[in-house]
Design an enzyme around this catalytic site. Structure first.
Site, PDB file in Angstrom:
ATOM      1  N   GLY A  33      -0.367   4.367  -0.009  1.00  0.00           N
ATOM      2  CA  GLY A  33      -1.230   5.500   0.336  1.00  0.00           C
ATOM      3  C   GLY A  33      -0.539   6.351   1.397  1.00  0.00           C
ATOM      4  N   GLY A  44       0.828  -1.203   0.000  1.00  0.00           N
ATOM      5  CA  GLY A  44       0.000   0.000   0.000  1.00  0.00           C
ATOM      6  C   GLY A  44       0.862   1.252   0.000  1.00  0.00           C
ATOM      7  N   GLU A  96     -18.771  17.769   1.225  1.00  0.00           N
ATOM      8  CA  GLU A  96     -17.893  18.535   0.320  1.00  0.00           C
ATOM      9  C   GLU A  96     -18.358  18.385  -1.132  1.00  0.00           C
ATOM     10  OE1 GLU A  96     -13.891  17.355   1.432  1.00  0.00           O
ATOM     11  OE2 GLU A  96     -13.851  18.899   2.975  1.00  0.00           O
TER      12      GLU A  96
HETATM   13  C1  LIG Z   1     -13.215  10.695  -0.850  1.00  0.00           C
HETATM   14  C2  LIG Z   1     -12.365  10.755   0.393  1.00  0.00           C
HETATM   15  C3  LIG Z   1     -12.050  11.987   0.946  1.00  0.00           C
HETATM   16  C4  LIG Z   1     -11.248  12.055   2.075  1.00  0.00           C
HETATM   17  N1  LIG Z   1     -10.965  13.291   2.593  1.00  0.00           N
HETATM   18  C5  LIG Z   1     -10.146  13.378   3.648  1.00  0.00           C
HETATM   19  C6  LIG Z   1      -9.773  14.652   4.162  1.00  0.00           C
HETATM   20  O1  LIG Z   1     -10.196  15.693   3.661  1.00  0.00           O
HETATM   21  N2  LIG Z   1      -8.928  14.686   5.225  1.00  0.00           N
HETATM   22  C7  LIG Z   1      -8.439  13.540   5.790  1.00  0.00           C
HETATM   23  O2  LIG Z   1      -7.655  13.617   6.754  1.00  0.00           O
HETATM   24  N3  LIG Z   1      -8.796  12.324   5.345  1.00  0.00           N
HETATM   25  C8  LIG Z   1      -9.618  12.209   4.287  1.00  0.00           C
HETATM   26  N4  LIG Z   1      -9.979  10.985   3.820  1.00  0.00           N
HETATM   27  C9  LIG Z   1      -9.481   9.781   4.502  1.00  0.00           C
HETATM   28  C10 LIG Z   1      -8.071   9.485   4.056  1.00  0.00           C
HETATM   29  O3  LIG Z   1      -7.954   9.564   2.656  1.00  0.00           O
HETATM   30  C11 LIG Z   1      -7.679   8.100   4.535  1.00  0.00           C
HETATM   31  O4  LIG Z   1      -7.805   8.081   5.927  1.00  0.00           O
HETATM   32  C12 LIG Z   1      -6.264   7.771   4.122  1.00  0.00           C
HETATM   33  O5  LIG Z   1      -6.156   7.682   2.718  1.00  0.00           O
HETATM   34  C13 LIG Z   1      -5.817   6.431   4.725  1.00  0.00           C
HETATM   35  O6  LIG Z   1      -4.516   6.174   4.310  1.00  0.00           O
HETATM   36  P1  LIG Z   1      -4.049   4.669   4.042  1.00  0.00           P
HETATM   37  O7  LIG Z   1      -2.611   4.753   3.694  1.00  0.00           O
HETATM   38  O8  LIG Z   1      -4.446   3.827   5.183  1.00  0.00           O
HETATM   39  O9  LIG Z   1      -4.898   4.177   2.814  1.00  0.00           O
HETATM   40  P2  LIG Z   1      -4.914   4.700   1.319  1.00  0.00           P
HETATM   41  O10 LIG Z   1      -4.454   6.100   1.241  1.00  0.00           O
HETATM   42  O11 LIG Z   1      -6.262   4.367   0.812  1.00  0.00           O
HETATM   43  O12 LIG Z   1      -3.841   3.787   0.593  1.00  0.00           O
HETATM   44  C14 LIG Z   1      -4.001   2.401   0.439  1.00  0.00           C
HETATM   45  C15 LIG Z   1      -3.162   1.956  -0.725  1.00  0.00           C
HETATM   46  O13 LIG Z   1      -3.151   0.536  -0.753  1.00  0.00           O
HETATM   47  C16 LIG Z   1      -3.265   0.105  -2.077  1.00  0.00           C
HETATM   48  N5  LIG Z   1      -3.846  -1.239  -2.044  1.00  0.00           N
HETATM   49  C17 LIG Z   1      -5.034  -1.601  -1.519  1.00  0.00           C
HETATM   50  N6  LIG Z   1      -5.231  -2.914  -1.649  1.00  0.00           N
HETATM   51  C18 LIG Z   1      -4.140  -3.407  -2.270  1.00  0.00           C
HETATM   52  C19 LIG Z   1      -3.740  -4.703  -2.688  1.00  0.00           C
HETATM   53  N7  LIG Z   1      -4.523  -5.771  -2.484  1.00  0.00           N
HETATM   54  N8  LIG Z   1      -2.564  -4.852  -3.321  1.00  0.00           N
HETATM   55  C20 LIG Z   1      -1.757  -3.778  -3.542  1.00  0.00           C
HETATM   56  N9  LIG Z   1      -2.093  -2.531  -3.171  1.00  0.00           N
HETATM   57  C21 LIG Z   1      -3.255  -2.338  -2.524  1.00  0.00           C
HETATM   58  C22 LIG Z   1      -4.156   1.147  -2.732  1.00  0.00           C
HETATM   59  O14 LIG Z   1      -3.972   1.170  -4.137  1.00  0.00           O
HETATM   60  C23 LIG Z   1      -3.692   2.424  -2.060  1.00  0.00           C
HETATM   61  O15 LIG Z   1      -2.662   3.056  -2.782  1.00  0.00           O
HETATM   62  C24 LIG Z   1     -10.778  10.878   2.681  1.00  0.00           C
HETATM   63  C25 LIG Z   1     -11.103   9.640   2.128  1.00  0.00           C
HETATM   64  C26 LIG Z   1     -11.885   9.570   0.989  1.00  0.00           C
HETATM   65  C27 LIG Z   1     -12.215   8.226   0.389  1.00  0.00           C
END
Ligand SMILES: Cc1cc2nc3c(=O)[nH]c(=O)nc-3n(C[C@H](O)[C@H](O)[C@H](O)COP(=O)(O)OP(=O)(O)OC[C@H]3O[C@@H](n4cnc5c(N)ncnc54)[C@H](O)[C@@H]3O)c2cc1C
Length: 450
Positions: A14, A12, A170
């Protein structure tokens, strides 16, 4: 299956995975960063992509560009299975990656709560691809309304947003702004006049994590723009031609947006990791999975608690800070030092409603700010959160452009599949004549003198 060995394997790229990798890169650790996409995506601005305010490259940054000249080995692949005991993952093409440490940061996926039709007939907003699809559908709906009053009568200009959290609010605010200021510049006035936005939530309020004062401010700001709030009522079915509500109402629409919650995702399902609320992994205070000391679970894939035991929200800031903290604990693991429990620095929460109108609650004390000050704060915070100088400049220029010119530079249909509206398919709806049928019928009737 050939297994590739690394000091750390991160799944991931993200907010959480990227923060972990960036901190480990500084030490030269041998790290594999695996993501199904070749880019990092910035969720907070997806609604601006969907509403044609900013372009996709502003919210998607290639992972290889971020990590070039570092010790991070970026692999583009979808992880299909996770073996926490072996600290390894296997991708759908059968390649296994094993680390001394494994980091799971796979984020969240939309949760449709088994509502009939929701997965098939709504537009979620969780990825760049989702945002492009939604933009194309919204443009498709406006174009259909422009072509035929019949389509308007069948609800094509109704936009239904399910979920009144920050994403729903939003998006609703941005769409209302577009309908009022922008659409009349591109299309006949009647189109914007007939369009209607519905914001629906099972909970009795908008922005559930905000204070009552912020909720009141937001409710008024949305109602001022004629957004119809339907709160305390669930959606029981999403059909191709609209939604059915628990109180029996139906709202015809071809643009139903799903902003109604998320869960921990498929990849975690068969991993054997202990999962709690929302299908996420309940992690220990040091961010490792209970019983698996070499496996970290971060961001939206985890239920992370603060020192007082309160669960932290699914936010970019939580994911980013957890990612940086995990990197420190991983370096301690590799050096044989003890790990430290995660401490979250709560800088507050924000939501944008439209130009000059936003709500912010600053810091742990949640000091309220509204209006222009909150709007400017939102812009600054999101510029800082964006990864990459080019992306920040792009966002800044786009905002100046859209807010000053009242245009939408990105009204491009790049997903013809989502743009095209299928008028006939829902089985419970009697088949209606479409434009082509109508010309045949007109021809037949005119021959019969009707
Ligand atoms: C529409 C929207 C608006 C948002 N707005 C805000 C905001 O304004 N402020 C805020 O603080 N938070 C916001 N959030 C929440 C925030 O985006 C998340 O809390 C944050 O992205 C979490 O980070 P993460 O690294 O856990 O997951 P993510 O950022 O989702 O990253 C996960 C990554 O894992 C990869 N992945 C998933 N499954 C697999 C797999 N099986 N194999 C390989 N790769 C995989 C994905 O491609 C992705 O790149 C928002 C969320 C959404 C959906």
């Amino acid at each position: 299956v050939k297994t590739r060995d690394y000091q750390v394997v991160i799944v991931g790229g993200g907010f959480a995975g990227m923060a972990t990798a960036q901190n480990l890169a500084r030490t030269g650790a041998h790290v594999a960063l695996i993501d199904q996409n070749n880019y990092h995506q910035f969720h907070p601005l997806l609604y601006q992509v969907a509403t044609a305010q900013i372009a996709v490259p502003t919210v998607a940054r290639p992972l290889r560009a971020i990590f070039r000249h570092t010790s991070i080995d970026v692999k583009t692949a979808t992880v299909e299975s996770i073996d926490p005991r072996a600290r390894s993952v296997t991708t759908i093409d059968g390649i296994a990656y094993r680390g001394q440490i494994l980091v799971i940061a796979t984020g969240a996926q939309p949760n449709f709560f088994n509502i009939p039709g929701a997965a098939d007939n709504s537009f979620p907003l969780y990825s760049v691809d989702d945002a492009s699809r939604l933009r194309s559908r919204l443009l498709g709906a406006l174009d259909a309304g422009d072509r035929s009053q019949d389509y308007i009568d069948r609800g094509v200009l109704n936009i239904v947003i399910v979920g009144a959290g920050p994403t729903g609010v939003e998006l609703a605010g941005a769409l209302a702004e577009s309908l009022r200021l922008v659409v009349p510049r591109y299309l006949p006035k009647a189109i914007a006049e007939h369009a209607k936005i519905y914001l629906i939530d099972l909970l009795p309020t908008v922005l559930p994590f905000f204070s009552a004062a912020s909720q009141k401010y937001t409710t008024k700001a949305l109602c001022d723009r004629d957004i119809e709030l339907i709160l305390g009522v669930g959606v029981t079915e999403v059909r191709k031609d609209g939604v059915v509500l628990a109180d029996g109402r139906t709202i015809p629409s071809r643009s139903v947006v799903w902003a109604g919650g998320s869960h921990g995702g498929r990849a975690l399902g068969a991993s054997g990791l202990p999962r709690g609320k929302g299908g996420r992994v309940d992690v220990d205070p040091d961010l490792t999975a209970p019983g698996f000391p070499g496996v970290y679970v971060l961001g939206d894939a985890a239920n992370i608690t603060d020192a007082a035991g309160n669960q932290l929200p699914q936010l970019a800031a939580v994911a980013q800070q957890a990612g940086s903290w995990a990197a420190r604990n991983i370096l301690a693991d590799l050096d044989g030092r003890p790990r430290a429990p995660f401490v979250y620095h709560d800088r507050g929460i924000l939501a944008m409603i439209r130009r000059g109108v936003a709500v912010a609650e600053i810091g742990h004390q949640r000091r309220p700010v509204t209006g222009v000050a909150a709007f400017l704060l939102w812009l600054v915070v999101h510029l800082m959160l964006l990864s990459g100088v080019r992306e920040r400049i792009n966002a800044f220029i786009s905002w100046i452009w859209v807010y000053l010119t009242r245009t939408r530079p990105q009204i491009l249909v790049d997903r013809p599949d989502a743009y095209a509206i299928d008028w006939n398919k829902h089985p419970s709806v009697p088949r209606q004549p479409n434009d082509a049928d109508r010309s045949v019928l007109t021809h037949l009737f005119s021959r019969r003198g009707l």
